[in-house]
Design an enzyme around this catalytic site. Structure first.
Site, mmCIF file in Angstrom:
data_model
loop_
_atom_site.group_PDB
_atom_site.id
_atom_site.type_symbol
_atom_site.label_atom_id
_atom_site.label_comp_id
_atom_site.label_asym_id
_atom_site.label_seq_id
_atom_site.Cartn_x
_atom_site.Cartn_y
_atom_site.Cartn_z
ATOM 1 N N ASP A 1 0.860 -1.182 0.000
ATOM 2 C CA ASP A 1 0.000 0.000 0.000
ATOM 3 C C ASP A 1 0.895 1.231 0.000
ATOM 4 O O ASP A 1 1.937 1.257 0.641
ATOM 5 C CB ASP A 1 -0.942 0.001 1.204
ATOM 6 N N ASP B 1 -9.961 3.289 5.441
ATOM 7 C CA ASP B 1 -8.854 3.245 6.391
ATOM 8 C C ASP B 1 -9.289 4.007 7.640
ATOM 9 O O ASP B 1 -9.315 5.227 7.657
ATOM 10 C CB ASP B 1 -7.617 3.895 5.747
ATOM 11 N N GLU C 1 -8.486 4.344 11.587
ATOM 12 C CA GLU C 1 -7.445 3.989 12.558
ATOM 13 C C GLU C 1 -7.142 5.188 13.444
ATOM 14 O O GLU C 1 -7.903 6.153 13.494
ATOM 15 C CB GLU C 1 -6.184 3.546 11.820
#
Length: 281
Positions: A80, A169, A171
């Site tokens: 990534d 994503d 987090e």
């Protein structure tokens, strides 16, 4: 009573000017102290967050990635990338065995990766199956709004066998409070809003990227997404560890931030045929 000390007009102006300069100096010194996020790190500029940044800062490296047992089950290597990698040497990664990639497309509702074209098209041209990911900032706008922004700027999906579904994503917050100032129930609602809008826009269920520790802390280890959204778990160790509630296995695993050519390396939980299945839906 003592008489006040007389001060000449010129001296009075100098004294006042000195007080002002001292106050300005104090303000400048205070503003020079960098703000810090929950982890004690200086707050970076908005838009610079990347996948796994908070995981590394808050959880660290728990084991050597070289210890991963590659023979235990068929796995397919991936990477990534974000603007931090700049122009990526995709042919080098392809020759090293990397077969799939995810590229940061967007963040919030205003940031777009300036290296998107080279990274997204370059991975495709090298032969990889690739997709885009969105770095969520639940403190700046709603989930549906961010899903729309993502779908409009890199998160779209097509059934060409080379495009993976988009990734949320979600987090550690690199800009402030770990859970973005939201309660556990508010965070779950935000995530649901993003996922529902992404599904309505693209026809695909988004992948959720997170770490078990963050998920437990900020969603209360909510288990309601495991039946529909593939899991991409982050843990820099020789084993994947305990997964968030609701998932019995991970689809992808970000296992190191210090891989060859680019830092973040990942393993798909299956062979290349399984990667293609995820791409085609």
């Amino acid at each position: 009573m003592r008489s006040p000390i007389a001060v000449a007009p010129g001296h009075s102006r100098l004294l006042a000017a000195g007080v002002v300069l001292a106050a300005q100096s104090l303000l400048l010194s205070l503003s020079a102290v960098p703000a810090t996020a929950d982890g004690g790190q200086p707050v970076p500029a908005r838009g610079t967050a990347r996948m796994g940044q908070g995981v590394l800062e808050h959880e660290g490296v728990l084991g050597r990635p070289a210890d991963v047992d590659r023979a235990a089950v068929a796995r397919t290597e991936g990477v990534d990338v974000s603007s931090h990698q700049g122009n990526v040497a995709w042919p080098t990664l392809w020759k090293s065995g990397v077969k799939w990639a995810y590229v940061k497309a967007t963040e919030g509702t205003s940031y777009r990766n300036p290296y998107w074209t080279q990274q997204y098209r370059g991975s495709y041209d090298a032969g990889m199956i690739r997709g885009g990911y969105h770095f969520a900032t639940p403190d700046t706008s709603g989930g549906a709004a961010q899903a729309d922004y993502f779908a409009d700027h890199g998160g779209a999906w097509s059934k060409d066998g080379k495009t993976l579904p988009g990734v949320l994503d979600i987090e550690y917050n690199p800009y402030g409070a770990t859970c973005y100032g939201r309660t556990k129930s508010q965070m779950v609602s935000w995530i649901k809003s993003f996922l529902d809008r992404y599904k309505s826009r693209t026809g695909r269920d988004a992948v959720i990227y997170t770490s078990t520790n963050w998920w437990t802390q900020c969603t209360g280890n909510y288990s309601g997404f495991g039946s529909r959204n593939p899991l991409w778990v982050a843990r820099y160790a020789s084993t994947v560890g305990t997964l968030p509630a609701g998932w019995s296995f991970q689809t992808m695993w970000q296992y190191t931030s210090t891989g060859a050519t680019v830092g973040d390396h990942d393993r798909f939980n299956g062979d290349l045929a399984r990667v293609k299945e995820l791409a085609t839906g």
